[in-house]
Structure formats: C-alpha cells, structure tokens
Write a protein that holds these residues in place. Structure first.
Motif, PDB file in Angstrom:
ATOM      1  N   PHE A 182       0.828  -1.204   0.000  1.00 45.90           N
ATOM      2  CA  PHE A 182       0.000   0.000   0.000  1.00 45.90           C
ATOM      3  C   PHE A 182       0.862   1.253   0.000  1.00 45.90           C
ATOM      4  CE2 PHE A 182      -3.028  -3.145   0.997  1.00 45.90           C
ATOM      5  CZ  PHE A 182      -4.296  -2.625   0.793  1.00 45.90           C
ATOM      6  N   PRO A 183       0.364   2.337  -0.626  1.00 44.10           N
ATOM      7  CA  PRO A 183      -0.934   2.485  -1.294  1.00 44.10           C
ATOM      8  C   PRO A 183      -0.997   1.700  -2.597  1.00 44.10           C
ATOM      9  CG  PRO A 183       0.368   4.464  -1.609  1.00 44.10           C
ATOM     10  CD  PRO A 183       1.141   3.596  -0.667  1.00 44.10           C
ATOM     11  N   ARG A 184      -2.146   1.133  -2.865  1.00 46.26           N
ATOM     12  CA  ARG A 184      -2.367   0.378  -4.095  1.00 46.26           C
ATOM     13  C   ARG A 184      -3.711   0.760  -4.694  1.00 46.26           C
ATOM     14  NH1 ARG A 184      -6.703  -0.868  -2.380  1.00 46.26           N
ATOM     15  NH2 ARG A 184      -7.393  -2.768  -1.357  1.00 46.26           N
ATOM     16  N   ASP A 185      -3.821   0.631  -6.010  1.00 44.92           N
ATOM     17  CA  ASP A 185      -5.046   0.974  -6.712  1.00 44.92           C
ATOM     18  C   ASP A 185      -6.036  -0.176  -6.608  1.00 44.92           C
ATOM     19  OD1 ASP A 185      -6.782   2.483  -8.188  1.00 44.92           O
ATOM     20  OD2 ASP A 185      -5.816   2.105 -10.116  1.00 44.92           O
ATOM     21  N   LYS A 186      -7.314   0.127  -6.810  1.00 47.91           N
ATOM     22  CA  LYS A 186      -8.368  -0.885  -6.807  1.00 47.91           C
ATOM     23  C   LYS A 186      -9.460  -0.439  -7.763  1.00 47.91           C
ATOM     24  CE  LYS A 186     -10.832  -4.420  -5.202  1.00 47.91           C
ATOM     25  NZ  LYS A 186     -11.456  -4.399  -3.858  1.00 47.91           N
ATOM     26  N   VAL A 187      -9.898  -1.344  -8.634  1.00 46.12           N
ATOM     27  CA  VAL A 187     -10.962  -1.008  -9.580  1.00 46.12           C
ATOM     28  C   VAL A 187     -12.261  -0.782  -8.811  1.00 46.12           C
ATOM     29  CG1 VAL A 187     -12.322  -1.825 -11.532  1.00 46.12           C
ATOM     30  CG2 VAL A 187      -9.861  -2.291 -11.431  1.00 46.12           C
ATOM     31  N   CYS A 188     -12.856   0.395  -8.999  1.00 43.27           N
ATOM     32  CA  CYS A 188     -14.037   0.771  -8.224  1.00 43.27           C
ATOM     33  C   CYS A 188     -14.627   2.015  -8.862  1.00 43.27           C
ATOM     34  CB  CYS A 188     -13.620   1.063  -6.775  1.00 43.27           C
ATOM     35  SG  CYS A 188     -14.962   1.494  -5.639  1.00 43.27           S
ATOM     36  N   GLY A 189     -15.896   2.285  -8.585  1.00 44.92           N
ATOM     37  CA  GLY A 189     -16.489   3.530  -9.024  1.00 44.92           C
ATOM     38  C   GLY A 189     -16.055   4.715  -8.180  1.00 44.92           C
ATOM     39  N   ASP A 190     -15.466   4.430  -6.998  1.00 41.29           N
ATOM     40  CA  ASP A 190     -14.885   5.433  -6.094  1.00 41.29           C
ATOM     41  C   ASP A 190     -15.922   6.287  -5.381  1.00 41.29           C
ATOM     42  OD1 ASP A 190     -12.339   4.586  -6.806  1.00 41.29           O
ATOM     43  OD2 ASP A 190     -12.030   6.180  -8.271  1.00 41.29           O
ATOM     44  N   PHE A 191     -17.221   6.015  -5.545  1.00 39.76           N
ATOM     45  CA  PHE A 191     -18.228   6.816  -4.855  1.00 39.76           C
ATOM     46  C   PHE A 191     -18.335   6.363  -3.405  1.00 39.76           C
ATOM     47  CE2 PHE A 191     -22.727   7.528  -3.583  1.00 39.76           C
ATOM     48  CZ  PHE A 191     -22.680   8.916  -3.534  1.00 39.76           C
ATOM     49  N   VAL A 192     -18.138   7.311  -2.511  1.00 38.84           N
ATOM     50  CA  VAL A 192     -18.262   7.063  -1.072  1.00 38.84           C
ATOM     51  C   VAL A 192     -19.519   7.795  -0.618  1.00 38.84           C
ATOM     52  CG1 VAL A 192     -17.133   7.247   1.174  1.00 38.84           C
ATOM     53  CG2 VAL A 192     -15.749   6.950  -0.897  1.00 38.84           C
ATOM     54  N   GLY A 193     -20.594   7.043  -0.394  1.00 36.25           N
ATOM     55  CA  GLY A 193     -21.889   7.629  -0.109  1.00 36.25           C
ATOM     56  C   GLY A 193     -22.001   8.230   1.280  1.00 36.25           C
ATOM     57  N   PRO A 194     -23.126   8.907   1.549  1.00 37.61           N
ATOM     58  CA  PRO A 194     -23.307   9.588   2.836  1.00 37.61           C
ATOM     59  C   PRO A 194     -23.164   8.665   4.046  1.00 37.61           C
ATOM     60  CG  PRO A 194     -24.968  10.308   1.273  1.00 37.61           C
ATOM     61  CD  PRO A 194     -24.248   9.175   0.618  1.00 37.61           C
ATOM     62  N   MET A 195     -23.713   7.445   3.975  1.00 33.29           N
ATOM     63  CA  MET A 195     -23.597   6.525   5.107  1.00 33.29           C
ATOM     64  C   MET A 195     -22.149   6.128   5.345  1.00 33.29           C
ATOM     65  SD  MET A 195     -26.757   5.980   6.253  1.00 33.29           S
ATOM     66  CE  MET A 195     -26.879   4.360   7.013  1.00 33.29           C
ATOM     67  N   ALA A 196     -21.399   5.933   4.269  1.00 35.57           N
ATOM     68  CA  ALA A 196     -19.984   5.594   4.403  1.00 35.57           C
ATOM     69  C   ALA A 196     -19.199   6.761   4.995  1.00 35.57           C
ATOM     70  CB  ALA A 196     -19.403   5.197   3.052  1.00 35.57           C
ATOM     71  N   LEU A 197     -19.555   7.991   4.620  1.00 35.81           N
ATOM     72  CA  LEU A 197     -18.884   9.152   5.191  1.00 35.81           C
ATOM     73  C   LEU A 197     -19.083   9.215   6.700  1.00 35.81           C
ATOM     74  CD1 LEU A 197     -19.633  11.961   2.568  1.00 35.81           C
ATOM     75  CD2 LEU A 197     -17.540  10.609   2.850  1.00 35.81           C
ATOM     76  N   ALA A 198     -20.279   8.859   7.166  1.00 32.57           N
ATOM     77  CA  ALA A 198     -20.532   8.848   8.605  1.00 32.57           C
ATOM     78  C   ALA A 198     -19.650   7.805   9.298  1.00 32.57           C
ATOM     79  CB  ALA A 198     -22.010   8.561   8.869  1.00 32.57           C
ATOM     80  N   GLU A 199     -19.481   6.645   8.667  1.00 29.35           N
ATOM     81  CA  GLU A 199     -18.604   5.611   9.241  1.00 29.35           C
ATOM     82  C   GLU A 199     -17.152   6.100   9.295  1.00 29.35           C
ATOM     83  OE1 GLU A 199     -19.256   2.753  10.557  1.00 29.35           O
ATOM     84  OE2 GLU A 199     -21.222   2.078   9.823  1.00 29.35           O
ATOM     85  N   LEU A 200     -16.697   6.756   8.230  1.00 27.69           N
ATOM     86  CA  LEU A 200     -15.313   7.237   8.179  1.00 27.69           C
ATOM     87  C   LEU A 200     -15.072   8.329   9.213  1.00 27.69           C
ATOM     88  CD1 LEU A 200     -14.826   7.308   4.304  1.00 27.69           C
ATOM     89  CD2 LEU A 200     -13.805   5.681   5.924  1.00 27.69           C
ATOM     90  N   ALA A 201     -16.084   9.158   9.440  1.00 21.12           N
ATOM     91  CA  ALA A 201     -15.956  10.175  10.487  1.00 21.12           C
ATOM     92  C   ALA A 201     -15.800   9.516  11.851  1.00 21.12           C
ATOM     93  CB  ALA A 201     -17.172  11.103  10.461  1.00 21.12           C
ATOM     94  N   ASP A 202     -16.539   8.459  12.090  1.00 17.72           N
ATOM     95  CA  ASP A 202     -16.458   7.746  13.365  1.00 17.72           C
ATOM     96  C   ASP A 202     -15.086   7.103  13.564  1.00 17.72           C
ATOM     97  OD1 ASP A 202     -17.838   6.782  15.778  1.00 17.72           O
ATOM     98  OD2 ASP A 202     -17.552   4.799  14.891  1.00 17.72           O
ATOM     99  N   LEU A 203     -14.440   6.723  12.456  1.00 22.25           N
ATOM    100  CA  LEU A 203     -13.094   6.132  12.521  1.00 22.25           C
ATOM    101  C   LEU A 203     -12.005   7.189  12.644  1.00 22.25           C
ATOM    102  CD1 LEU A 203     -13.447   3.412   9.740  1.00 22.25           C
ATOM    103  CD2 LEU A 203     -12.950   2.945  12.155  1.00 22.25           C
TER     104      LEU A 203
END
Length: 491
Positions: free
Chosen positions: A39-60
């Motif tokens: 790491f850091p390493r790339d990963k195939v993804c749409g990269d969208f981090v939705g509102p619920m995920a943002l709340a989890e990341l804030a908690d972390l």
C-alpha cells in the motif's frame, strides 16, 4: 518460517479489513492486518463514497483530515435513460447524515483507513499473500507467502476481508461463489473533463442494457468513468466491457460532450465482484466474513464501500464480546450474521429481486420503459425524487421506515405492472424466430427467446421472490418484537 500469536488476524487490507482492525485494536485486542499488496495500491471501483460511508469514516477519525476534506464532493446525481433529458436529483440529507457523497480514488481511501488502523495499534503487514486457513487446537492458523518466504500467524479469530475472490470465504463455504452472483466492471480515469464537479451521472441505454455506465467527478476536472454488467448477461461474443466502454465514449452524445477535450489517464482496468446472497453463511468456528468477502455488494448499483464499513463495525462489536468471553464458535458469532441480515437483508433482497427480473433480456424494452417512467416522475415529483435519491445513493440500511418501503414503492409498480400485463407468448417468445448469438448485450432484446432461458429465469425469479418474502417476514417479526419490548418498558 515466522510464527506469532495474536487475538485477531484480519485477512485483507481494504475498507472492511482496515476498519475492523482499527476498531478491534482500539478495544485493546492484539490485531494483525495482512494484505497481499503493497500500500498504497489501486483498486478497480467507481470510487463513490456515499453519505452513510462518510458517517462511518468520520467515526473512525478518517474524515477529519485536511486531505480528506479536499476530496471531490458530489451533491447531485443525474439518471439518464437513452437520449432522454436526465432526471437530476440532489443527494438527500437524513437524520444528520451528510447530504452529499465524495468521490475518492481507492489509492487514497484505502491507505487512509489503514493509517487509522495503525494509529489504533494494529500491526499492518502488507506484501503478504494469505494462502490457507487451518483450524488448530484452541486457535486458528493463517499461512501464506511473501518475498521473504513462507509465514504463518496463529490467532484466536480470523476475519476474512479479502475481497470477492476471498480465500477465507472459500474455506468457510467450501467453494467459489455462484456465477449468478457475479458482476463485472471496468473503469478508467479521465482528465480535463467538462461539466460541474459536483454531479455524478449514471446511464442506461437500450443497446447495452442490463449494463450501465457512470461518470463520477474526482475533482479538478478529472473523473472516474466505468461500465458494469451482470456476468450472466455478459456478451457471448469476443467483445468485452473495455470495448463497450470505448464505444460508449464514441457514440453516447451526452458522454461525448463531457469528454470532448478529455484524455484518458492510465488504462481501462476491470475486476469481478460477488454480490449479496442470503443463503451463504457469514460466520463459522473462529471465522467471520466482512465486506466484499461476505458478498455485501448491492447487486442493483454495485455499492460496496458503505456495506464494508458497516460490516466492520458490526463484526468488531460481536468479535470483541466473543474474544472477551473466549466463546468463538459459530453459534457465539451468530449475532454478527443476524445483525447483517436485520440491517441489510431486506434492502439487498429487494435489489436482488429487481436484478433477477432484468436478467431476462427478451424483455429489455419493458425494463427500460419502467426506468424511463421512474426517471420521468422524478423530474416532476420532488418527494419521489427524494426517495429515489435515497435508494440510488445507499441511504436505506438502518433507515427501515424509509428504505425498503421507498424502494418497493419506486420499483414495484414500475417493474411488476408491465410484467403482469405481458402475454405468455410475449414473455417466452414462442412462435418467433430463434435469436442469434448477440454481439452486444442489447442485441438480446431482439425478437425470439429460448424457452429454456425463460424457464430458468422464471424459476430463479420465484426463488429470489421467496427470499425477499422471507426477509420481509423476519423484518416484521423483529419490529414487532422490538415494539413489544418498548411497550413493556413503558408499563
């Protein structure tokens, strides 16, 4: 050969694994996080981090950094059906959850969550491939190989967060995921993209359905552009999704307008994903599955980051209790599987039912008509657009009064009514000439269906409908039980 002992080995350093390692280490458990990549390493993804995920990341503690705050904010989503004017929706704000998402390349996001795991006290070992999980007396052993040679770690508990091709999941479940549960996606990054950074776009077209493509802005005029499709509806010819993506860039007028001065950065990359299947276990003796390894990917939109972060939090709570009591058999860990099913099961089962319906490509015109009806109403009905925005951006888990009811209201009439009105001959294609093998997925919508294809689809639909009904029943029982407990407390 190295040998070490710890409380927990987390296999897989993506969002689910790193978040779980951070939470368990913060509770004082000796946690080792391993991943085959550096790491850091790339990963195939749409990269969208939705509102619920943002709340989890804030908690972390991940979302509070300056670098995180500088990432691209996406507050609108546009739904395109063929060449129609798109339905543009604002991402809803609900119960303190942010009214926007962010588009964050996984090269950055995953490394930031790993940093949180390190700060919490977890040992992070990257560049180590886990090859086997073996039960041992009073523990479990993970074996693997790195550039330095073979290694092994002995732990009390293993968390499998090693992606859609999870070795831990294969060990636990005794085989590979069913092919019906697979999605294939490819994506590429583009610079000098025109248009506002704050809006994401999703397209459905008759010639690529049931595939879809997206453009999500990553900031500074750059964007993530990709296409996804159910593996079971993948083109049967030699053409592939990479060629489809390049063709869409050349032929889709609205996309061509956005990319007219753009240049592709790097290559088009692809990756298979395993979507949710409620019949598959998430726990075993001394083993738990999280995120993509657990199949916690929404089959309707490919969303997985928020489910990865949810599952990490739920798994950490149950794992901490079981580690403290030294009760790590499957029965003791069952609370985690129950929580996943209670919180996500009904919404994901509905998505699974919708996806099963659109597998039958002989009715592509019906499904596209339904989507056109949904988009048209969203343009004129703000309340409907609000609910649709919730469904499309993942604002449904743990918001039960909004979630399944809203999704069922939106998709139920739009999809089921046209299907109910179709004749038997129209459904099966009997009496029509046989359909040639398609060069593109949309070619399957032409006249003529294989009777066996229809029967397989009908049987699958019945099976998935039964799963959805079971989830609804369980959810109703859970709500009634909770209401009964509340009434007794008030008494």
């Amino acid at each position: 050969m190295e040998s070490d002992e710890c409380d927990v080995v987390v296999v897989g350093g993506g969002p689910a694994g790193a978040a779980a390692a951070a939470r368990l280490a913060a509770r004082g458990f000796r946690t080792v996080l391993i991943d085959r990549a550096r790491f850091p390493r790339d990963k195939v993804c749409g990269d969208f981090v939705g509102p619920m995920a943002l709340a989890e990341l804030a908690d972390l503690g991940v979302a509070q950094t300056e670098a995180f705050g500088a990432t691209s904010r996406m507050a609108q989503l546009a739904l395109h059906i063929d060449a129609d004017q798109p339905a543009v929706m604002s991402i809803p704000k609900i119960d303190g959850i942010p009214g926007y998402g962010r588009v964050i390349p996984r090269l950055q996001l995953d490394a930031w969550i790993q940093d949180a795991a390190r700060r919490a006290g977890s040992t992070v070992l990257d560049g180590r491939k886990a090859e086997a999980v073996e039960r041992a007396p009073d523990g479990i052993v993970v074996r693997g190989r790195s550039a330095a040679g073979p290694w092994q770690l002995r732990a009390r508990l293993v968390l499998g967060a090693d992606g859609s091709n999870s070795m831990v999941a294969r060990t636990l479940r005794g085989g590979v995921p069913p092919s019906q549960d697979r999605i294939m996606a490819v994506r590429a990054y583009f610079d000098d993209v025109e248009g506002a950074d704050g809006r994401g776009d999703i397209w459905f077209r008759g010639d690529t359905f049931p595939g879809y493509h997206w453009l999500f802005p990553t900031g500074g005029g750059s964007a993530n552009l990709g296409v996804g499709m159910l593996t079971s509806t993948y083109p049967r010819s030699g053409r592939n999704l990479r060629e489809m993506l390049l063709r869409l860039i050349a032929e889709d007028a609205s996309l061509r307008h956005r990319l007219r001065g753009a240049r592709m950065r790097g290559r088009v990359l692809g990756h298979p994903l395993t979507t949710y299947n409620p019949r598959l276990p998430l726990i075993g003796d001394r083993m738990m599955l999280l995120g993509d390894a657990a199949g916690l990917i929404n089959p309707l939109n490919g969303e997985g980051i928020q489910y990865a972060l949810h599952s990490a939090r739920w798994a950490a709570v149950i794992a901490a209790d079981c580690l403290a009591s030294d009760q790590l058999d499957a029965g003791s860990l069952e609370g985690y599987q129950r929580r996943v099913h209670q919180s996500l099961g009904t919404d994901l089962a509905l998505s699974r039912l919708i996806v099963q319906l659109i597998r039958y490509r002989n009715l592509n015109h019906v499904w596209l008509g339904a989507l056109r009806s949904i988009a048209s109403r969203a343009k004129t009905d703000p309340d409907y657009a609000h609910h649709l925005g919730c469904v499309l951006t993942g604002l449904t888990p743990d918001v039960s009064t909004l979630g399944t009811g809203a999704a069922a209201k939106i998709f139920g009439q739009a999809l089921v009514s046209p299907l109910a009105g179709a004749s038997w001959h129209r459904l099966t294609g009997r009496g029509r000439p046989a359909r040639p093998a398609p060069d593109e997925p949309g070619a399957a919508a032409g006249p003529g269906a294989v009777p066996g294809e229809f029967m397989n689809w009908a049987a699958g639909t019945g099976r998935v409908l039964s799963e959805f009904t079971t989830q609804l029943t369980r959810a109703a029982i859970t709500r009634n039980t909770a209401a009964g407990r509340g009434a007794r407390v008030l008494e």
